[in-house]
Design an enzyme around this catalytic site. Structure first.
Site, short mmCIF file in Angstrom:
data_model
loop_
_atom_site.label_atom_id
_atom_site.label_comp_id
_atom_site.label_asym_id
_atom_site.label_seq_id
_atom_site.Cartn_x
_atom_site.Cartn_y
_atom_site.Cartn_z
N ARG A 73 0.87 -1.20 0.00
CA ARG A 73 -0.03 0.02 -0.10
C ARG A 73 0.72 1.25 0.07
O ARG A 73 0.28 2.21 -0.22
CB ARG A 73 -1.18 -0.11 1.30
CG ARG A 73 -2.26 -0.86 1.05
CD ARG A 73 -3.01 -0.85 2.21
NE ARG A 73 -2.74 -1.52 3.26
CZ ARG A 73 -3.29 -1.53 4.48
NH1 ARG A 73 -4.07 -0.57 4.78
NH2 ARG A 73 -2.92 -2.33 5.54
N GLY A 106 -6.43 -7.66 15.71
CA GLY A 106 -6.82 -8.66 16.46
C GLY A 106 -7.30 -8.41 17.94
O GLY A 106 -6.93 -7.57 18.31
N ASN A 123 1.03 1.85 7.09
CA ASN A 123 0.87 1.01 5.84
C ASN A 123 0.72 1.78 4.42
O ASN A 123 0.53 1.13 3.59
CB ASN A 123 -0.26 0.01 6.16
CG ASN A 123 -0.07 -1.23 7.16
OD1 ASN A 123 0.83 -1.80 6.94
ND2 ASN A 123 -0.77 -0.81 8.34
N LYS A 137 31.65 29.02 3.11
CA LYS A 137 31.76 27.53 3.23
C LYS A 137 33.29 27.35 3.59
O LYS A 137 34.40 28.20 3.25
CB LYS A 137 31.58 26.82 1.89
CG LYS A 137 31.70 25.23 1.91
CD LYS A 137 33.22 25.01 1.67
CE LYS A 137 33.81 25.33 0.24
NZ LYS A 137 35.20 24.79 0.16
N TYR A 166 39.22 28.08 -6.17
CA TYR A 166 39.36 26.72 -6.76
C TYR A 166 39.97 26.88 -8.21
O TYR A 166 39.33 27.87 -8.88
CB TYR A 166 38.00 25.99 -7.11
CG TYR A 166 37.95 24.68 -7.54
CD1 TYR A 166 38.81 23.56 -7.07
CD2 TYR A 166 37.20 24.47 -8.73
CE1 TYR A 166 38.59 22.48 -7.71
CE2 TYR A 166 37.15 23.16 -9.31
CZ TYR A 166 37.92 22.11 -8.93
OH TYR A 166 37.86 20.98 -9.43
#
Length: 457
Positions: free
Chosen positions: A15, A137, A224, A352, A388
């Site tokens: 489901r 149950g 579920n 950063k 970089y």
């Protein structure tokens, strides 16, 4: 006395309508199965066994823990069949606690109460009363004694009126459990081996069957479907929000708050709507978090203000914000961002792996990556550290009281000495000594009498 903890996690979860095994779907940022394992970690178990089946390899790769053992159920022929597969792995004697991997919010006190009640001699069932018990149950009693659990599909009309239901959690004497599951058959409406049939076996042998009742529906709710998962998410988030508010945190709207990790708060913390906290986050006294912020793995010191739409993600390296700092709106702090007291990081600024000392400011449209920034530095709008070179990262070092003008590029590795000034629009590729002015840009040219081109008709 020995203790086995068994978690059933073999089901397909049809489901859920997903290729992901059901127990790996996430609640508050953590898989359903991981919640169960975390909540039982405090129990002193001799064996921790996870029963896998559908997507077994995926589940086993995703979940790890000290002493954790996997047992596969192939094919899946019911809960009783699942426990049959664990028999060779169970530590002899003592008790076995059986849980469901799709019921994530079972509480540690409840599981401990189950184990204590079992004592290796009684069969213990966790039960709850539902206003509408459809699908569950039913607990069949004779006075106070439990005589059987009848699955909904096998229940008589009279039995279906019973409101006390089995939650799927039980604790059993280990040696008796081994014997009982070996006697199970599949003569029922589903053609499956029901673990619940061992209740009748215990009764027949004179083994006491007792119930531990819970009144907390949230801790026994299973998942579920996506709808049920979303419903449980909101229940769990409200629990966490209520706990924070009881500790003094001011949440603008507890219905619009998400905690997907651990959040530690000082006094007088205020959190606006639609904020998400992940990983480990610490907020000091008087911190204010604006609306629509995402904060992950970060420490924010007392008096700091995180304005709206700020994104802080420290990942493994962490991120920190100093006392009285002002961050955002629309700012981004990445791993290794270490901001000192009274630092200002404004709109559309990204930081950063950089350290900013007290009073440093980058108020607009800037990037500070792999940098060490001194006190009271003013980093102009549109300026960046070019860290970089296409292969390696390099660091930029900026001393105290440096002024970097707008639209500058600092090409690392480069060092700017204390009190240096960088003229707007400069591309700096060499070190600048303390107190110097550096300007690196083309000379402006003015052409008189120039006419702008026009379109041909």
């Amino acid at each position: 006395m020995s203790l086995n903890i068994v978690v059933m996690a073999a089901g397909k979860g049809t489901r859920m309508k997903s290729s992901l095994p059901k127990v790996l779907h996430k609640l508050a940022g953590r898989s359903l199965l991981q919640h169960v394992l975390t909540r039982t970690a405090a129990l002193d178990a001799d064996a921790r066994i996870v029963i896998t089946g559908h997507g077994a390899e995926q589940v086993e790769a995703a979940i790890s823990g000290p002493g954790l053992r996997f047992v596969r159920q192939m094919p899946q022929l019911g809960t009783g069949h699942a426990i049959q597969q664990t028999v060779p792995a169970l530590v002899a004697g003592g008790s076995t606690l059986i849980l469901s991997g799709d019921t994530p919010l079972i509480s540690t006190p409840t599981t401990r109460a189950m184990v204590d009640a079992c004592e290796g001699r009684q069969l213990v069932l966790l039960t709850i009363e539902y206003a509408d018990p459809t699908g569950y149950g039913r607990i069949v009693r004779d006075g106070e004694s439990v005589k059987a659990i009848v699955e909904h599909k096998d229940a008589t009309p009279e039995q279906r009126t019973i409101r006390e239901c089995y939650t799927g959690v039980m604790a059993a004497p280990t040696e008796a459990l081994k014997r009982w599951v070996g006697q199970l058959d599949n003569r029922n409406a589903q053609g499956e081996y029901y673990l619940t049939d061992i209740v009748a076996m215990a009764v027949a042998e004179g083994v006491p069957v007792v119930a531990v009742r819970t009144t907390d529906e949230t801790e026994v709710l299973g998942v579920n479907s996506p709808t049920q998962l979303a419903h449980l998410e909101r229940r769990f988030q409200r629990q966490q929000a209520d706990a924070l508010m009881e500790a003094g945190v001011r949440l603008a709207d507890p219905a619009r708050f998400d905690l997907r990790g651990e959040l530690q708060c000082g006094q007088d913390v205020e959190i606006d709507v639609n904020c998400v906290f992940e990983g480990a986050v610490t907020l000091g006294d008087g911190v204010r978090i604006g609306a629509n912020c995402v904060i992950r793995n970060a420490t924010i010191a007392a008096g700091a203000r995180i304005h709206e739409f700020t994104h802080i993600d420290g990942e493994a390296a962490g991120a920190s914000v100093g006392e009285g700092a002002l961050i955002g709106p629309f700012a981004r702090l990445r791993p290794g961002a270490q901001l000192g007291a009274e630092v200002h990081i404004g709109n559309f600024v990204e930081v950063k792996n950089a350290t900013l000392a007290r009073g440093a400011k980058a108020n607009h449209l800037a990037y500070l990556g792999d940098a060490t920034i001194g006190e009271r530095v003013n980093f102009g709008a549109g300026s960046i550290t070019a860290n970089y070179d296409g292969a390696n990262k390099h660091r930029t070092t900026i001393g105290a009281d440096v002024h970097v003008g707008s639209n500058c590029v600092l090409v690392a590795p480069v060092t700017l000495g204390d009190g240096a000034t960088i003229g707007g629009g400069s591309t700096i590729t060499k070190d600048v000594a303390a107190g110097q002015l550096a300007v690196a840009r083309g000379r402006q040219t003015v052409i008189s009498g120039w006419t702008r081109p026009t379109k041909k008709k």
